[in-house]
Design an enzyme around this catalytic site. Sequence first.
Site, PDB file in Angstrom:
ATOM      1  N   GLU A   1      -6.730 -10.757  -1.377  1.00  0.00           N
ATOM      2  CA  GLU A   1      -6.918 -10.123   0.120  1.00  0.00           C
ATOM      3  C   GLU A   1      -8.662 -10.550  -0.537  1.00  0.00           C
ATOM      4  O   GLU A   1      -9.136 -10.269  -0.122  1.00  0.00           O
ATOM      5  CB  GLU A   1      -6.766  -8.641   0.368  1.00  0.00           C
TER       6      GLU A   1
ATOM      7  N   HIS B   1      -9.945  -6.167  -2.236  1.00  0.00           N
ATOM      8  CA  HIS B   1     -11.136  -5.466  -1.207  1.00  0.00           C
ATOM      9  C   HIS B   1     -12.834  -5.283  -2.068  1.00  0.00           C
ATOM     10  O   HIS B   1     -12.062  -4.081  -2.534  1.00  0.00           O
ATOM     11  CB  HIS B   1     -10.638  -4.603  -0.146  1.00  0.00           C
TER      12      HIS B   1
ATOM     13  N   ASN C   1       2.397  -5.007  -3.204  1.00  0.00           N
ATOM     14  CA  ASN C   1       0.363  -5.199  -3.306  1.00  0.00           C
ATOM     15  C   ASN C   1      -0.122  -4.021  -2.542  1.00  0.00           C
ATOM     16  O   ASN C   1       0.715  -3.382  -1.721  1.00  0.00           O
ATOM     17  CB  ASN C   1       0.664  -5.809  -1.752  1.00  0.00           C
TER      18      ASN C   1
ATOM     19  N   GLU D   1       0.592  -1.552   0.222  1.00  0.00           N
ATOM     20  CA  GLU D   1      -0.293  -0.483  -0.168  1.00  0.00           C
ATOM     21  C   GLU D   1       0.601   1.388   0.095  1.00  0.00           C
ATOM     22  O   GLU D   1       0.514   2.305   0.676  1.00  0.00           O
ATOM     23  CB  GLU D   1      -1.203  -0.052   1.388  1.00  0.00           C
TER      24      GLU D   1
ATOM     25  N   ASP E   1     -11.453 -10.833  -1.087  1.00  0.00           N
ATOM     26  CA  ASP E   1     -13.340 -10.637  -0.122  1.00  0.00           C
ATOM     27  C   ASP E   1     -14.599  -9.578  -0.744  1.00  0.00           C
ATOM     28  O   ASP E   1     -14.587  -8.566  -1.692  1.00  0.00           O
ATOM     29  CB  ASP E   1     -13.231 -10.148   1.348  1.00  0.00           C
TER      30      ASP E   1
HETATM   31  C1  XIL Z   1      -6.564  -5.647   8.581  1.00  0.00           C
HETATM   32  C2  XIL Z   1      -7.009  -7.603   9.377  1.00  0.00           C
HETATM   33  O1  XIL Z   1      -7.540  -8.530   8.657  1.00  0.00           O
HETATM   34  C3  XIL Z   1      -7.409  -7.050  10.451  1.00  0.00           C
HETATM   35  O2  XIL Z   1      -7.347  -8.228  12.014  1.00  0.00           O
HETATM   36  C4  XIL Z   1      -6.738  -5.533  11.537  1.00  0.00           C
HETATM   37  O3  XIL Z   1      -7.113  -5.223  12.146  1.00  0.00           O
HETATM   38  C5  XIL Z   1      -5.758  -4.818  10.095  1.00  0.00           C
HETATM   39  O4  XIL Z   1      -5.732  -5.187   9.021  1.00  0.00           O
HETATM   40  N1  XIL Z   1      -4.784  -4.211   3.542  1.00  0.00           N
HETATM   41  C6  XIL Z   1      -4.440  -5.401   4.329  1.00  0.00           C
HETATM   42  C7  XIL Z   1      -4.314  -6.255   5.588  1.00  0.00           C
HETATM   43  O5  XIL Z   1      -3.023  -5.308   3.261  1.00  0.00           O
HETATM   44  O6  XIL Z   1      -2.936  -6.407   6.476  1.00  0.00           O
HETATM   45  C8  XIL Z   1      -5.539  -5.350   6.014  1.00  0.00           C
HETATM   46  O7  XIL Z   1      -5.708  -6.427   7.418  1.00  0.00           O
HETATM   47  C9  XIL Z   1      -6.822  -5.476   5.253  1.00  0.00           C
HETATM   48  C10 XIL Z   1      -6.081  -4.125   4.880  1.00  0.00           C
END
Ligand code: XIL
Length: 456
Positions: free
Chosen positions: A265, A238, A202, A160, A267
Amino acid sequence: MKHRRVLRAAVTIAVTGALATGMTMVLTTGASAGTTLGAAAAEKGRYFGAAVAVNKLSTSAYTTILNREFNSVVAENEMKWASNEPQQGVFNHSSGDRLVSHAQANGMSVRGHTLLWHAQQPGWAQGMSGSALRNAAINHVTQVASHYRGKIHSWDVVNEAFADGGSGGRRDSNLQRTGNDWIEAAFRAARAADPGAKLCYNDYNTDGINAKSTGIYNMVRDFKSRGVPIDCVGFQSHLGTSLASDYQANLQRFADLGVDVQITELDVMTGGNQANIFGAVTRACLAVSRCTGITTWGVRDCDSWRGSDNALLFDCNGNKKAAYTNVLNALNAGPGIPTTPPTTTPPPTDPPPTTPPPTTGGCSASVSLNSWNGGFVASVKVTAGSAGTNGWNVSVTLPSGASVTNTWSATASGSSGTVRFASVDYNSRLTAGQVAEFGFQGTGSGAGMTPTCTAS
Ligand code: XIL
């Protein structure tokens, strides 16, 4: 484990055979459809993973699903800087090690997440700047990547680092303020510490061709041209209630730079489109030969960081959701990874087919119904004919008294009598034989509907 070994052996034999005959071969074993996400992905030369909260490994309902369905894991939080270097120079890898052991015992690969990120830094690093922070950050990369050397399939070296919005530039952070070269310094340190791991950049909000993904694209192109060691780009994905129509094209343009791409990631917001979006993302990955795997950010809805979004493939009781079925079907239907480049072997000498293929292929549609007293949900599959589609329309005549109350992945005209469903931007363009799915909910009885499909 056993199942996986057998598959690997079968694939090896098939590949050897293809090489011997000089044919291009694609890893579609065809004979057996995978019955779990991991097995289905493995048959296509990919992994299918989940983010794991390590303390849940002692919950059997959780671990049962994890071990059955997934062949890759990533620590949801436990390999982040705040977790594994709580005091400067004092490392704690106990949770990360526990996950790696679990993975190794169950034949799973491990993604490493993440070496450097502006968030979830330990307090001591948050307060640092300049060369002290740069040195601490590079030391962190070196120590952590060395600790896990040989055990990590892919590392998210940097997470990020690009800004949202239209700038296409870097996000401001303490790390960025140490100098624009902090990212390449991190990649070089990671390569030196673990030469066997794939090194990924990422990020999120990169789910199509936009200013942010283009900024990252330009960085990767620059890294490749200057020999900065980068092997892969992770697309967090996401997602909300729609998917960018150029999701796949965006993955492909990165792959064309000579890096692997991974969905890291995944979802998706709950609602009518969820299952379709999960399916579409899976198809997009499989359509890109350098898309090597998909990870969902958790196992069950109630494990998800997205709270009430119910954003995952299993409900809180561990039941498979419609989204699960779409992903599994997409994995089983998708192409494998080509294992040999196109060759110069002479074209096949088979006689040409006696009936030439139709020049325009149209499309076909079939409907399956889930009915109850007073209502129904119809799931419609649209299959493109031999010419593919730029768009499609499906007409359905509802029984009298029935009406459509809700539609997903298509735009409905009318709600009773003959209703026309038009494709939407992300499912209009289908290649020959490709399947899109949409659905609608109605009141009354949906029995006996016969969809007709026209393509443009
Ligand atoms: C999130 C976790 O799922 C949570 O449990 C934590 O509180 C915050 O981080 N992008 C990412 C992940 O790269 O590391 C994040 O994970 C979600 C967004």
